[in-house]
Scaffold this active site. Sequence first.
Site, PDB file in Angstrom:
ATOM      1  CD1 TRP A   1      -2.467   1.574   0.764  1.00  8.23           C
ATOM      2  CD2 TRP A   1      -0.923   3.131   2.068  1.00  8.23           C
ATOM      3  NE1 TRP A   1      -2.619   2.695   0.323  1.00  8.23           N
ATOM      4  CE2 TRP A   1      -1.789   3.732   1.552  1.00  8.23           C
ATOM      5  CE3 TRP A   1      -0.241   2.393   2.998  1.00  8.23           C
ATOM      6  CZ2 TRP A   1      -2.290   4.873   1.990  1.00  8.23           C
ATOM      7  CZ3 TRP A   1      -0.169   4.324   3.890  1.00  8.23           C
ATOM      8  CH2 TRP A   1      -1.334   4.836   3.695  1.00  8.23           C
ATOM      9  CD  GLU A  52      -4.849  -1.545   2.215  1.00 10.26           C
ATOM     10  OE1 GLU A  52      -3.784  -1.237   2.300  1.00 10.26           O
ATOM     11  OE2 GLU A  52      -5.471  -0.954   2.811  1.00 10.26           O
ATOM     12  CE  LYS A 110      -6.946   5.990   2.907  1.00  7.54           C
ATOM     13  NZ  LYS A 110      -5.731   5.925   3.768  1.00  7.54           N
ATOM     14  CG  ASP A 160      -8.526  -0.974   4.388  1.00  8.76           C
ATOM     15  OD1 ASP A 160      -9.692  -0.499   4.367  1.00  8.76           O
ATOM     16  OD2 ASP A 160      -8.059  -0.639   4.372  1.00  8.76           O
ATOM     17  CG  HIS A 195      -9.237   1.676   1.926  1.00 10.14           C
ATOM     18  ND1 HIS A 195      -7.637   1.844   1.908  1.00 10.14           N
ATOM     19  CD2 HIS A 195      -8.611   2.611   3.049  1.00 10.14           C
ATOM     20  CE1 HIS A 195      -6.830   1.529   2.486  1.00 10.14           C
ATOM     21  NE2 HIS A 195      -7.558   1.706   3.471  1.00 10.14           N
ATOM     22  CG  HIS A 248      -6.185  -4.483   4.692  1.00  8.01           C
ATOM     23  ND1 HIS A 248      -4.881  -3.473   4.328  1.00  8.01           N
ATOM     24  CD2 HIS A 248      -5.699  -5.718   5.115  1.00  8.01           C
ATOM     25  CE1 HIS A 248      -3.729  -4.156   4.755  1.00  8.01           C
ATOM     26  NE2 HIS A 248      -3.803  -5.338   4.874  1.00  8.01           N
ATOM     27  CG  ASP A 262     -10.896   7.369  11.318  1.00 11.83           C
ATOM     28  OD1 ASP A 262      -9.686   7.057  10.562  1.00 11.83           O
ATOM     29  OD2 ASP A 262     -11.244   5.744  12.152  1.00 11.83           O
ATOM     30  CG  ASP A 303      -7.135   2.829   8.823  1.00  6.85           C
ATOM     31  OD1 ASP A 303      -7.400   2.661   8.551  1.00  6.85           O
ATOM     32  OD2 ASP A 303      -7.602   4.249   8.852  1.00  6.85           O
ATOM     33  CG  ASP A 320      -5.124  -1.500   8.321  1.00  8.03           C
ATOM     34  OD1 ASP A 320      -4.942  -1.708   9.279  1.00  8.03           O
ATOM     35  OD2 ASP A 320      -4.967  -0.783   6.797  1.00  8.03           O
TER      36      ASP A 320
HETATM   37  C1  RNT Z   1      -3.461   2.584   4.617  1.00  9.45           C
HETATM   38  C2  RNT Z   1      -3.957   1.794   4.182  1.00  9.45           C
HETATM   39  C3  RNT Z   1      -2.772   0.226   5.050  1.00  9.45           C
HETATM   40  C4  RNT Z   1      -2.695   0.972   6.703  1.00  9.45           C
HETATM   41  C5  RNT Z   1      -1.425   0.006   6.624  1.00  9.45           C
HETATM   42  C6  RNT Z   1      -1.103   0.631   8.106  1.00  9.45           C
HETATM   43  O1  RNT Z   1      -4.705   3.435   4.452  1.00  9.45           O
HETATM   44  O2  RNT Z   1      -4.962   0.916   4.808  1.00  9.45           O
HETATM   45  O3  RNT Z   1      -3.465  -0.774   4.753  1.00  9.45           O
HETATM   46  O4  RNT Z   1      -3.381   0.183   7.328  1.00  9.45           O
HETATM   47  O5  RNT Z   1      -0.647  -0.425   5.650  1.00  9.45           O
HETATM   48 ZN    ZN Z   2      -5.712  -1.479   5.039  1.00  7.17          ZN
END
Ligand code: RNT
Ligand code: ZN
Length: 419
Positions: free
Chosen positions: A186, A227, A229, A260, A263, A287, A295, A297, A327
């Site tokens: 990523w 990955e 985003k 993810d 994302h 993820h 956010d 995460d 993640d």
């Molecule tokens: C960031 C990505 C990535 C990170 C990690 C720390 O937006 O999701 O995967 O969270 O690599």
């Molecule tokens: Zn991620």
Amino acid sequence: MNEQIKQSYDLAVAQYASIGVDVNEAVALLDKLPISLHCWQADDVTGFENPDGVLTGGIQATGNYPGKATTIDQLRADIDKAMELIPGNHRVNIHAFYGDFGGQFVDRNQIEPKHFQSWIDWAKEKNYKLDFNCTCFSHDKSADGFTLSHRDPAIRAFWVEHVIRCRKIAEEMGRQLGSKCMHNIWIPDGSKDITVDRLLYRKNLAESLDKIFEYKTNDEYMKDCIESKLFGIGAESFTVGSHEFYMGYGVKNNIVVTLDSGHFHPTEIISDKISSLLLFLPEIMLHVTRGVRWDSDHVVVLTEELLAIAQEIVRADAVEKVHVGLDYFDASINRIGAYVVGVRATQKALLQALLEPITKLREFEVKGQNFERLALLEEAKSMPWGAIYNHYCAMKGVTVGEAYIADIQQYEKDVTSKR
Ligand code: RNT
Ligand code: ZN
């Protein structure tokens, strides 16, 4: 085992049998499903390269809960504690800047498998498997927001070298631990404001990836994933590695794509992407996280989408093809508790999916009995899967139900509060 857990389980087994579901089979499958625990929840994505390192790359861990891990030993102890409270055998996902650098500064284009040997030894001892990530953020050479897609070929070359080294480290982890290590790529590349050359950056990224993949690794030991985003903090207008970019690159070059769940656009879901991608790619990496407004995460909890993801994996018969990793990074609550909440929620979603009366549902669907299908799907939601999960924890010698809150509090009292 506590009599109440046993009795509830027996009643639940009978109830599932009445709709044609074999609980034993479902639990045996769940027990073989590893979840990859991201090491970066334990220290707010700080790593061990530089104790004063600042997290950059458009990601942020907000909060200041006391007791975060600041050494490798602390971080490993915290992960061990979390693992103790989770049934089954799982994986640990390490980022390159968590290397065991022995107090020396080792730059990203200098790291080697030896810097990760102590991680491998620890994993061997604890019976964990490892996954790995290159770290293309929190560094001078990513400070202007670009790495593998940078306009400057020297900066691109630096990051190409880093990622190739990471692929070799992942290969070594997989070789020594006898389990394929998923290596995730990523990159944060993007810009706050409008760029007039999206194409150039994307061409640069594709070229850098081509160079990275020129080094051929052993598929049995490691597999790369890429990955995408949608945007990052401070990179709102343009993200080089978008979903279309990596889906195209992955399909063209047979590289695993990482989805993810944080994302994508707020109402866009990854559960519906699984069956499409699996038609064109042999495997997918996930993820799992919980996006909340800006956010991407937040700690994973048992949401409708988490359940949908689990259902898609099971319904598509893709348990072997979809790698489940977590993640998220929440620095505002007990960090070890955050791990346990997320893994347990993911397991509960997978268990519910495995306990679905799928034969009956498929029968209804084939016959066009759509009311019947809908009604059974609704009923399945309130079937006693919780009793099955509790029994599974008890069988594995893991604290049952909310009692683990007290375990976390005790660890906080004995260990993290003293840091
Ligand atoms: C960031 C990505 C990535 C990170 C990690 C720390 O937006 O999701 O995967 O969270 O690599
Ligand atoms: Zn991620």
